[in-house]
Design a protein around this motif. Sequence first.
Motif, short mmCIF file in Angstrom:
data_model
loop_
_atom_site.label_atom_id
_atom_site.label_comp_id
_atom_site.label_asym_id
_atom_site.label_seq_id
_atom_site.Cartn_x
_atom_site.Cartn_y
_atom_site.Cartn_z
N VAL A 1 0.61 -1.21 -0.07
CA VAL A 1 -0.30 -0.23 0.25
C VAL A 1 1.17 1.25 0.37
CG1 VAL A 1 -1.82 1.41 0.83
CG2 VAL A 1 -1.84 -1.22 1.19
N VAL A 2 0.99 1.60 -1.20
CA VAL A 2 1.31 3.77 -1.08
C VAL A 2 0.24 4.27 -0.85
CG1 VAL A 2 2.77 4.93 -2.51
CG2 VAL A 2 2.23 2.39 -3.14
N VAL A 3 1.15 4.94 0.72
CA VAL A 3 0.23 6.57 1.03
C VAL A 3 0.94 7.61 -0.01
CG1 VAL A 3 -0.40 7.57 3.29
CG2 VAL A 3 0.29 5.15 3.40
N GLY A 4 -0.03 8.68 0.08
CA GLY A 4 0.37 9.17 -1.40
C GLY A 4 -0.04 8.93 -2.45
N GLY A 5 -0.68 10.11 -3.27
CA GLY A 5 -0.73 10.10 -5.43
C GLY A 5 0.11 10.96 -5.34
N LEU B 1 3.35 7.94 -7.22
CA LEU B 1 2.88 7.05 -8.82
C LEU B 1 3.77 6.77 -8.94
CD1 LEU B 1 0.45 10.34 -10.15
CD2 LEU B 1 0.10 7.93 -9.43
N ALA B 2 5.47 7.71 -8.98
CA ALA B 2 6.88 6.75 -9.46
C ALA B 2 7.29 5.17 -9.00
CB ALA B 2 7.82 7.77 -8.59
N VAL B 3 6.98 5.43 -7.36
CA VAL B 3 6.97 3.82 -6.85
C VAL B 3 6.06 2.99 -7.45
CG1 VAL B 3 6.24 2.89 -4.94
CG2 VAL B 3 7.73 5.31 -4.53
N GLY B 4 4.40 3.70 -8.00
CA GLY B 4 3.58 3.05 -8.82
C GLY B 4 4.27 2.43 -9.93
N TYR B 5 4.68 3.18 -10.66
CA TYR B 5 5.38 2.80 -11.99
C TYR B 5 6.20 1.27 -11.77
CZ TYR B 5 7.89 2.81 -15.87
OH TYR B 5 9.05 2.82 -17.40
N TYR B 6 7.76 1.70 -10.52
CA TYR B 6 8.10 0.99 -10.85
C TYR B 6 7.58 -0.37 -9.83
CZ TYR B 6 12.17 3.77 -12.03
OH TYR B 6 12.26 4.32 -12.86
N LEU B 7 6.82 -0.53 -9.08
CA LEU B 7 5.89 -1.49 -8.74
C LEU B 7 5.12 -3.21 -9.38
CD1 LEU B 7 4.43 -0.72 -5.30
CD2 LEU B 7 6.61 -2.53 -5.45
N ARG B 8 4.85 -2.11 -10.56
CA ARG B 8 3.89 -2.30 -11.55
C ARG B 8 4.95 -3.24 -12.45
NH1 ARG B 8 -0.68 0.24 -15.15
NH2 ARG B 8 -1.89 0.15 -13.22
N ILE C 1 -2.97 3.36 -4.21
CA ILE C 1 -2.28 3.57 -3.65
C ILE C 1 -2.98 5.10 -3.72
CG2 ILE C 1 -1.07 5.79 -5.24
CD1 ILE C 1 -0.05 4.17 -7.39
N LEU C 2 -2.82 5.39 -2.50
CA LEU C 2 -4.10 6.04 -1.19
C LEU C 2 -3.68 7.39 -1.58
CD1 LEU C 2 -4.25 2.62 1.71
CD2 LEU C 2 -5.86 3.07 -0.41
N GLY C 3 -4.51 8.83 -1.66
CA GLY C 3 -4.41 9.48 -1.41
C GLY C 3 -6.03 10.54 -1.90
N SER C 4 -5.45 11.75 -0.80
CA SER C 4 -6.67 12.27 -0.41
C SER C 4 -7.19 13.25 -1.63
CB SER C 4 -6.36 12.75 0.51
OG SER C 4 -5.23 14.11 0.79
N ASP C 5 -6.52 13.06 -2.86
CA ASP C 5 -6.83 14.22 -3.98
C ASP C 5 -8.06 13.38 -4.67
OD1 ASP C 5 -5.46 16.72 -2.88
OD2 ASP C 5 -3.90 15.39 -4.29
N PRO D 1 -5.28 11.36 -9.11
CA PRO D 1 -3.87 11.72 -8.91
C PRO D 1 -2.76 12.26 -9.18
CG PRO D 1 -4.74 10.08 -10.29
CD PRO D 1 -5.48 10.76 -10.24
N GLY D 2 -1.82 12.66 -8.82
CA GLY D 2 -0.67 13.43 -9.59
C GLY D 2 -0.04 14.72 -8.31
N GLY D 3 -0.81 15.29 -7.68
CA GLY D 3 0.23 16.39 -6.77
C GLY D 3 -0.40 17.88 -7.26
#
Length: 53
Positions: free
Chosen positions: A8-12, A17-24, A32-36, A39-41
């Motif tokens: 679980v990645v905290v923050g979108g 997003l970079a972490v998600g790219y490499y995990l994929r 990926i959990l984010g409050s916005d 995605p993209g901040g």
Amino acid sequence: MTQQADVVVVGGGQAGLAVGYYLRRQGVYFEILGSDPAPGGSWQQMWDSLHLS
């Protein structure tokens, strides 16, 4: 059937997003959990040319 995330990645924002790219690329199932609302901040407000694909 519900699949459980391996990571679980905290923050979108940029880093999340970079972490998600490499995990994929490694074949890891993640969430990926984010409050916005999208995605993209801060990228969304700063650079019109940035598009997520």
